[in-house]
Design a protein around this motif. Sequence first.
Motif, PDB file in Angstrom:
ATOM      1  N   HIS A 324     -74.104  52.780  38.699  1.00  0.00           N
ATOM      2  CA  HIS A 324     -72.826  52.979  38.000  1.00  0.00           C
ATOM      3  C   HIS A 324     -72.228  54.336  38.349  1.00  0.00           C
ATOM      4  O   HIS A 324     -71.027  54.439  38.610  1.00  0.00           O
ATOM      5  CB  HIS A 324     -73.056  52.860  36.496  1.00  0.00           C
ATOM      6  CG  HIS A 324     -71.809  53.030  35.679  1.00  0.00           C
ATOM      7  ND1 HIS A 324     -70.766  52.129  35.691  1.00  0.00           N
ATOM      8  CD2 HIS A 324     -71.424  54.022  34.818  1.00  0.00           C
ATOM      9  CE1 HIS A 324     -69.799  52.539  34.893  1.00  0.00           C
ATOM     10  NE2 HIS A 324     -70.176  53.685  34.355  1.00  0.00           N
ATOM     11  N   ARG A 325     -73.095  55.364  38.359  1.00  0.00           N
ATOM     12  CA  ARG A 325     -72.592  56.693  38.719  1.00  0.00           C
ATOM     13  C   ARG A 325     -72.101  56.714  40.160  1.00  0.00           C
ATOM     14  O   ARG A 325     -71.064  57.327  40.471  1.00  0.00           O
ATOM     15  CB  ARG A 325     -73.692  57.737  38.514  1.00  0.00           C
ATOM     16  CG  ARG A 325     -74.017  58.008  37.040  1.00  0.00           C
ATOM     17  CD  ARG A 325     -74.893  59.244  36.915  1.00  0.00           C
ATOM     18  NE  ARG A 325     -76.182  59.059  37.571  1.00  0.00           N
ATOM     19  CZ  ARG A 325     -77.258  58.577  36.972  1.00  0.00           C
ATOM     20  NH1 ARG A 325     -77.204  58.216  35.697  1.00  0.00           N
ATOM     21  NH2 ARG A 325     -78.407  58.457  37.625  1.00  0.00           N
ATOM     22  N   GLU A 326     -72.847  56.075  41.039  1.00  0.00           N
ATOM     23  CA  GLU A 326     -72.423  56.019  42.438  1.00  0.00           C
ATOM     24  C   GLU A 326     -71.100  55.270  42.581  1.00  0.00           C
ATOM     25  O   GLU A 326     -70.223  55.677  43.346  1.00  0.00           O
ATOM     26  CB  GLU A 326     -73.508  55.347  43.276  1.00  0.00           C
ATOM     27  CG  GLU A 326     -73.177  55.278  44.755  1.00  0.00           C
ATOM     28  CD  GLU A 326     -74.245  54.554  45.564  1.00  0.00           C
ATOM     29  OE1 GLU A 326     -74.054  54.401  46.775  1.00  0.00           O
ATOM     30  OE2 GLU A 326     -75.266  54.143  44.962  1.00  0.00           O
ATOM     31  N   MET A 327     -70.962  54.170  41.807  1.00  0.00           N
ATOM     32  CA  MET A 327     -69.714  53.418  41.865  1.00  0.00           C
ATOM     33  C   MET A 327     -68.551  54.244  41.342  1.00  0.00           C
ATOM     34  O   MET A 327     -67.445  54.223  41.918  1.00  0.00           O
ATOM     35  CB  MET A 327     -69.853  52.128  41.045  1.00  0.00           C
ATOM     36  CG  MET A 327     -68.645  51.217  41.119  1.00  0.00           C
ATOM     37  SD  MET A 327     -68.330  50.634  42.808  1.00  0.00           S
ATOM     38  CE  MET A 327     -69.765  49.587  43.048  1.00  0.00           C
ATOM     39  N   GLU A 328     -68.789  54.990  40.252  1.00  0.00           N
ATOM     40  CA  GLU A 328     -67.724  55.846  39.731  1.00  0.00           C
ATOM     41  C   GLU A 328     -67.321  56.902  40.757  1.00  0.00           C
ATOM     42  O   GLU A 328     -66.132  57.205  40.921  1.00  0.00           O
ATOM     43  CB  GLU A 328     -68.198  56.522  38.437  1.00  0.00           C
ATOM     44  CG  GLU A 328     -68.224  55.604  37.226  1.00  0.00           C
ATOM     45  CD  GLU A 328     -68.606  56.345  35.968  1.00  0.00           C
ATOM     46  OE1 GLU A 328     -69.238  57.415  36.078  1.00  0.00           O
ATOM     47  OE2 GLU A 328     -68.271  55.854  34.883  1.00  0.00           O
ATOM     48  N   ALA A 329     -68.335  57.474  41.433  1.00  0.00           N
ATOM     49  CA  ALA A 329     -68.032  58.481  42.456  1.00  0.00           C
ATOM     50  C   ALA A 329     -67.229  57.857  43.588  1.00  0.00           C
ATOM     51  O   ALA A 329     -66.275  58.474  44.104  1.00  0.00           O
ATOM     52  CB  ALA A 329     -69.323  59.094  42.983  1.00  0.00           C
ATOM     53  N   ARG A 330     -67.592  56.636  43.979  1.00  0.00           N
ATOM     54  CA  ARG A 330     -66.845  55.966  45.049  1.00  0.00           C
ATOM     55  C   ARG A 330     -65.416  55.656  44.616  1.00  0.00           C
ATOM     56  O   ARG A 330     -64.473  55.806  45.402  1.00  0.00           O
ATOM     57  CB  ARG A 330     -67.556  54.675  45.449  1.00  0.00           C
ATOM     58  CG  ARG A 330     -68.859  54.885  46.213  1.00  0.00           C
ATOM     59  CD  ARG A 330     -69.441  53.563  46.647  1.00  0.00           C
ATOM     60  NE  ARG A 330     -70.668  53.741  47.421  1.00  0.00           N
ATOM     61  CZ  ARG A 330     -71.366  52.744  47.937  1.00  0.00           C
ATOM     62  NH1 ARG A 330     -70.960  51.492  47.764  1.00  0.00           N
ATOM     63  NH2 ARG A 330     -72.465  52.980  48.625  1.00  0.00           N
ATOM     64  N   VAL A 331     -65.273  55.199  43.356  1.00  0.00           N
ATOM     65  CA  VAL A 331     -63.931  54.892  42.856  1.00  0.00           C
ATOM     66  C   VAL A 331     -63.084  56.157  42.816  1.00  0.00           C
ATOM     67  O   VAL A 331     -61.909  56.150  43.203  1.00  0.00           O
ATOM     68  CB  VAL A 331     -64.022  54.246  41.456  1.00  0.00           C
ATOM     69  CG1 VAL A 331     -62.638  54.150  40.824  1.00  0.00           C
ATOM     70  CG2 VAL A 331     -64.639  52.857  41.556  1.00  0.00           C
ATOM     71  N   LEU A 332     -63.695  57.269  42.353  1.00  0.00           N
ATOM     72  CA  LEU A 332     -62.959  58.534  42.310  1.00  0.00           C
ATOM     73  C   LEU A 332     -62.564  58.980  43.714  1.00  0.00           C
ATOM     74  O   LEU A 332     -61.425  59.407  43.949  1.00  0.00           O
ATOM     75  CB  LEU A 332     -63.818  59.600  41.636  1.00  0.00           C
ATOM     76  CG  LEU A 332     -63.201  61.007  41.548  1.00  0.00           C
ATOM     77  CD1 LEU A 332     -61.903  60.967  40.769  1.00  0.00           C
ATOM     78  CD2 LEU A 332     -64.185  61.981  40.931  1.00  0.00           C
TER      79      LEU A 332
END
Length: 575
Positions: A324-332
């Motif tokens: 989830h954190r990695e996905m948030e970083a990718r989305v950002l």
Amino acid sequence: MGLSTMGNVSYILSPGALYALLGGLSLALLALIPALPGRSPYYVHSALVIFFNVATAGLALAKARDLPEERTGWWIFAGGVAVSMLGNGLWLFLPLAPGAAGAMRIAAYAATPLSAAILALALWTWPWHGREGNRTLNLLGSLVFCLSFLLVPWIHGLWGPLMDGAPPARVFVVTLCSRLVLTGSLAAFLAAGDPRRLKGPLGWMLLNASLLFLQGAFLSHSFAHLDVAARSAWFALTPLVSGALFLAAYTARPVEVPSADEHHEYPLSGLLLHLPFLAASTLIVAATIRGRAPEPPVLLVFLLMTATLVLRQFLLQGQLAASHREMEARVLSRTLELERMQDVVLLNERLNAVVVLGAGLVHDLNKGLGSILSAAEVLQMELERRMKVSGFAVEAIIEAVDRSAVLSSRVMDFSRRLQEEGEVRDLRRELGALEGLLKLLVPCGVHLLLQPGQEPAPVRIHTEDLKQILLNLVANARDAMPGGGTIRVAVGKERLTGETYLDVEDTGTGIAAADHERIFEPLFTTKDPGTATGLGLASVKILLERVQGRVEVSSSLGAGTRFRLLFPAAASVHA
């Protein structure tokens, strides 16, 4: 009888339909067992097992021939089935020779774990894509799966007499568990990495290992008395047990797993790996309710299994949180990239507009230079003739220079990107200030009509952004009227919503209804290839969205186009 296609292989019957027929054969065998004399059910069971072993080995050899990239795996698979068939043949003849011992009995006992090890090697040899996954999670899931199966007969008290009995009985327990522990656990390990794999050979091998273990476990207490064992209804499972191994070779290729872009869901695949745990838990609860609490070793193993499952879920939760954190970083990161691309789009349109303005500027500068040249020639002639210098020529030069300076400053101001926050501006005044700039875009034959309205029209926007919006829309309107026409730019307020509007309307060719929804897409254009970038209207929409504005389009072929830009009414409160 129709053909069923799965993957790259065509079947006379689908694997599911064929397994349903084997289920019918098991029911028929269950009805026949009471009517068969003596040890006949045992020999029927052995004959069916050998028959399926022969068919499975033959089909595996055929696949080894037809699938070169998986040839090694199918050769090993066929070898494991052949060893199993040898062991089953020995068990078929051992009851006929009760005194048989030594090498024959050792070979019969050794065949099961040896075939299980060979089949496990075949499983690992197949080129699974991304088979490793999270090895810790897969290993814990496989451990819970095997412990759950081992608990089921233990809860029924089947292991105690065997483990307390003679050494051959203990050896039999070990051989009985070997297929589940070796083949079943590896299949569960690979399936835990991607449960969708259970749809192919992996699922059938897992089913074979599970059913074979249960059948042997519930028959093990009566194997010492073959006449009693032969009457057991568990022999009726033979077509389903051996048929599952046959279907492992019958189904599609082992590496066939749905790709990520396919939207097929298999919600039961992940649940299948937890069904043994649910079954063992249910049996323990049921036995406790009936007043027959399981033995302490059973509860200890159940506690270990539960702790393993909890640990797996804890690790899985951590992995999901990390994902989830990695996905948030990718989305950002993607959002920032899109914002940078928006700036690039706007800058590109600004530069395009500068180029267009430059063409008009050159035309007007040429006229100014012509005036300066004419006045300078007059001055030169007067000086040569020693005449009095006329003030008219000097004033003409000064006026032409000033006019050229104003024109060039307009373009230079537009080309700069102002960084300050947008202020509340009166759209009427802004439109009047941009009149000269807009006229640079309009050629002869096109009439530019400005209607600033009578009442204040406050909007919160950058002056440079407003310039870019108007230049894009006016340039598009000009291009839509190659034969000339009228461009009307009007400012006003919506009576119902209080929004400030800016209309840019032309009498040009119009836009087809099918293109209305796409005209604001980046790189989409209705103009001839090479004559436009397809970014003008996209930048208009981006700039409007920055100030919470919106745009409405009214157009039809041959009847012109009107773009209505609506700015929030809230801007008027600050005005």
